[in-house]
Design a protein around this motif. Structure first.
Motif, PDB file in Angstrom:
ATOM      1  N   LEU A 156       1.694  -5.152 -11.452  1.00 23.21           N
ATOM      2  CA  LEU A 156       2.630  -5.327 -12.255  1.00 23.21           C
ATOM      3  C   LEU A 156       2.688  -7.146 -11.877  1.00 23.21           C
ATOM      4  O   LEU A 156       3.254  -6.851 -10.177  1.00 23.21           O
ATOM      5  CB  LEU A 156       4.001  -4.515 -11.531  1.00 23.21           C
ATOM      6  CG  LEU A 156       4.124  -3.311 -11.895  1.00 23.21           C
ATOM      7  CD1 LEU A 156       5.227  -2.694 -11.828  1.00 23.21           C
ATOM      8  CD2 LEU A 156       3.251  -3.378 -13.525  1.00 23.21           C
ATOM      9  N   SER A 157       3.140  -8.058 -12.265  1.00 21.22           N
ATOM     10  CA  SER A 157       3.128  -9.659 -11.367  1.00 21.22           C
ATOM     11  C   SER A 157       4.114  -9.487 -10.205  1.00 21.22           C
ATOM     12  O   SER A 157       5.318  -8.848 -10.607  1.00 21.22           O
ATOM     13  CB  SER A 157       3.620 -10.482 -12.355  1.00 21.22           C
ATOM     14  OG  SER A 157       1.726 -10.263 -13.126  1.00 21.22           O
ATOM     15  N   ASN A 158       4.086  -9.802  -9.181  1.00 23.48           N
ATOM     16  CA  ASN A 158       5.258 -10.451  -7.876  1.00 23.48           C
ATOM     17  C   ASN A 158       5.620  -9.728  -7.475  1.00 23.48           C
ATOM     18  O   ASN A 158       6.597  -9.464  -7.669  1.00 23.48           O
ATOM     19  CB  ASN A 158       6.072 -11.331  -8.462  1.00 23.48           C
ATOM     20  CG  ASN A 158       5.195 -12.472  -8.981  1.00 23.48           C
ATOM     21  OD1 ASN A 158       4.872 -12.899 -10.111  1.00 23.48           O
ATOM     22  ND2 ASN A 158       5.529 -13.350  -7.755  1.00 23.48           N
ATOM     23  N   HIS A 159       4.857  -7.992  -7.830  1.00 24.34           N
ATOM     24  CA  HIS A 159       5.559  -6.494  -7.934  1.00 24.34           C
ATOM     25  C   HIS A 159       5.010  -5.239  -7.207  1.00 24.34           C
ATOM     26  O   HIS A 159       5.168  -5.379  -6.055  1.00 24.34           O
ATOM     27  CB  HIS A 159       6.417  -5.960  -9.319  1.00 24.34           C
ATOM     28  CG  HIS A 159       7.238  -4.868  -8.924  1.00 24.34           C
ATOM     29  ND1 HIS A 159       7.979  -4.514  -9.869  1.00 24.34           N
ATOM     30  CD2 HIS A 159       7.030  -4.067  -7.887  1.00 24.34           C
ATOM     31  CE1 HIS A 159       8.375  -3.469  -9.611  1.00 24.34           C
ATOM     32  NE2 HIS A 159       8.629  -2.796  -8.570  1.00 24.34           N
ATOM     33  N   GLY A 160       4.106  -4.610  -7.892  1.00 31.57           N
ATOM     34  CA  GLY A 160       3.392  -4.177  -7.154  1.00 31.57           C
ATOM     35  C   GLY A 160       2.342  -3.466  -8.076  1.00 31.57           C
ATOM     36  O   GLY A 160       2.304  -3.204  -9.214  1.00 31.57           O
ATOM     37  N   PRO A 161       1.174  -2.279  -7.011  1.00 27.65           N
ATOM     38  CA  PRO A 161       1.059  -1.217  -8.221  1.00 27.65           C
ATOM     39  C   PRO A 161       1.379  -0.331  -8.383  1.00 27.65           C
ATOM     40  O   PRO A 161       1.731   0.503  -8.196  1.00 27.65           O
ATOM     41  CB  PRO A 161      -0.873  -0.688  -7.525  1.00 27.65           C
ATOM     42  CG  PRO A 161       0.262  -1.548  -5.579  1.00 27.65           C
ATOM     43  CD  PRO A 161       0.931  -2.220  -6.193  1.00 27.65           C
ATOM     44  N   VAL A 162       0.804  -0.242 -10.186  1.00 25.69           N
ATOM     45  CA  VAL A 162       1.337   1.636 -10.699  1.00 25.69           C
ATOM     46  C   VAL A 162      -0.373   2.112 -10.853  1.00 25.69           C
ATOM     47  O   VAL A 162      -0.639   1.774 -11.981  1.00 25.69           O
ATOM     48  CB  VAL A 162       2.285   1.450 -11.669  1.00 25.69           C
ATOM     49  CG1 VAL A 162       2.791   3.172 -12.215  1.00 25.69           C
ATOM     50  CG2 VAL A 162       3.224   0.807 -11.533  1.00 25.69           C
ATOM     51  N   VAL A 163       0.162   3.050 -10.554  1.00 26.81           N
ATOM     52  CA  VAL A 163      -1.371   3.966 -10.084  1.00 26.81           C
ATOM     53  C   VAL A 163      -1.509   5.387 -10.896  1.00 26.81           C
ATOM     54  O   VAL A 163      -0.295   5.847 -10.022  1.00 26.81           O
ATOM     55  CB  VAL A 163      -2.167   4.202  -9.401  1.00 26.81           C
ATOM     56  CG1 VAL A 163      -3.417   4.855  -9.562  1.00 26.81           C
ATOM     57  CG2 VAL A 163      -2.691   2.634  -8.474  1.00 26.81           C
ATOM     58  N   ALA A 164      -2.198   6.138 -11.905  1.00 22.44           N
ATOM     59  CA  ALA A 164      -1.889   7.591 -11.546  1.00 22.44           C
ATOM     60  C   ALA A 164      -3.015   8.308 -11.618  1.00 22.44           C
ATOM     61  O   ALA A 164      -4.081   7.895 -11.906  1.00 22.44           O
ATOM     62  CB  ALA A 164      -1.852   7.502 -13.903  1.00 22.44           C
ATOM     63  N   GLY A 165      -3.014   9.917 -11.838  1.00 20.34           N
ATOM     64  CA  GLY A 165      -3.908  10.988 -11.334  1.00 20.34           C
ATOM     65  C   GLY A 165      -3.637  12.174 -11.762  1.00 20.34           C
ATOM     66  O   GLY A 165      -2.876  12.505 -12.087  1.00 20.34           O
ATOM     67  N   LYS A 166      -4.870  12.855 -11.874  1.00 19.90           N
ATOM     68  CA  LYS A 166      -5.244  13.512 -12.641  1.00 19.90           C
ATOM     69  C   LYS A 166      -4.695  14.990 -11.406  1.00 19.90           C
ATOM     70  O   LYS A 166      -3.875  16.076 -12.529  1.00 19.90           O
ATOM     71  CB  LYS A 166      -6.183  14.344 -13.460  1.00 19.90           C
ATOM     72  CG  LYS A 166      -6.558  13.454 -14.144  1.00 19.90           C
ATOM     73  CD  LYS A 166      -7.619  14.151 -14.306  1.00 19.90           C
ATOM     74  CE  LYS A 166      -8.885  13.112 -15.720  1.00 19.90           C
ATOM     75  NZ  LYS A 166      -8.277  12.924 -16.633  1.00 19.90           N
ATOM     76  N   SER A 167      -3.906  14.786 -10.551  1.00 19.90           N
ATOM     77  CA  SER A 167      -2.983  15.482  -9.601  1.00 19.90           C
ATOM     78  C   SER A 167      -2.236  14.233  -8.548  1.00 19.90           C
ATOM     79  O   SER A 167      -2.561  13.157  -8.477  1.00 19.90           O
ATOM     80  CB  SER A 167      -3.866  16.668  -8.421  1.00 19.90           C
ATOM     81  OG  SER A 167      -4.472  15.867  -8.100  1.00 19.90           O
TER      82      SER A 167
END
Length: 210
Positions: A156-167
């Motif tokens: 996200l610009s000027n904000h941070g990461p969003v990360v998904a995973g299988k667990s």
């Protein structure tokens, strides 16, 4: 894991993330899918001091089932799950180096970080950049949902990461790998650097799919 075990594991990971300085104050949120909705860290909560019993449980339509009021960014998690039905957990942090990359003007908006290491390719892959929206602006939901169709991680610009995973463990590991790669990227910006080639990336994706 049953729901109580998931609550305890969210708290354990939250404390570890906070203690290592990967997020600060009351920033960041973690969610895990459950059969009737999702567990998500409460609004204005510090990831380092989560009470498993007070972690929010919300339905698939966003209604609070139990626990404290959910994170105001719960809609981001819902949007990402919509695009990635096989993922079971999401981590969103304001981790320093990833946020720094999200503020750079000249990064590739389709993929903010180059393939610096094999483990980045294996755990993250690509990192599309989502345009800036103010915190809580629900227009961000559509932008995240669209970007997440191409990657398990978005920035996200000027904000941070969003990360998904299988667990939950996988989502945390991918988020940590992303932050370390962002740190390397910033360290190497003034140096001549050998990134992995397209052939290297293709081989990794064939050897370690998904």
């Amino acid at each position: 894991m049953n729901e109580q075990e998931l609550r305890e594991r969210i708290a354990m990971h939250g404390q570890s993330i906070f203690n290592r300085g990967l997020t600060a104050g009351s920033s960041g949120n973690i969610s895990v899918r459950v059969p009737d909705g999702m567990l998500i860290t409460p609004t204005n909560s510090c990831l380092g001091r989560l009470d498993p019993e007070r972690i929010s449980k919300i339905s698939n339509t966003g209604h609070l089932i139990s626990g404290d009021k959910p994170s105001k960014e719960a809609f981001l998690h819902h949007s990402m799950y919509q695009s990635r039905p096989d993922e079971q957990s999401i981590v969103h942090l304001h981790s320093t180096h990833s946020v720094a990359v999200s503020c750079l003007e000249n990064v590739d908006r389709s993929n903010a970080l180059p393939p610096i290491t094999a483990y980045y390719v294996m755990r993250v892959g690509t990192l599309p950049v989502v345009p800036y929206f103010a915190p809580g602006d629900e227009r961000l939901a559509g932008a995240v949902e669209q970007a997440a169709k191409a990657s398990r991680a978005v920035l996200l610009s000027n904000h941070g990461p969003v990360v998904a995973g299988k667990s939950l463990d996988a989502a945390v590991a991918s988020t940590e790998e992303l932050e370390e790669t962002a740190k390397l990227f910033l360290m190497l910006r003034q140096e001549k650097t050998r990134y992995l080639t397209d052939a290297d990336v293709t081989e990794l994706n064939q050897r370690f799919p998904g």
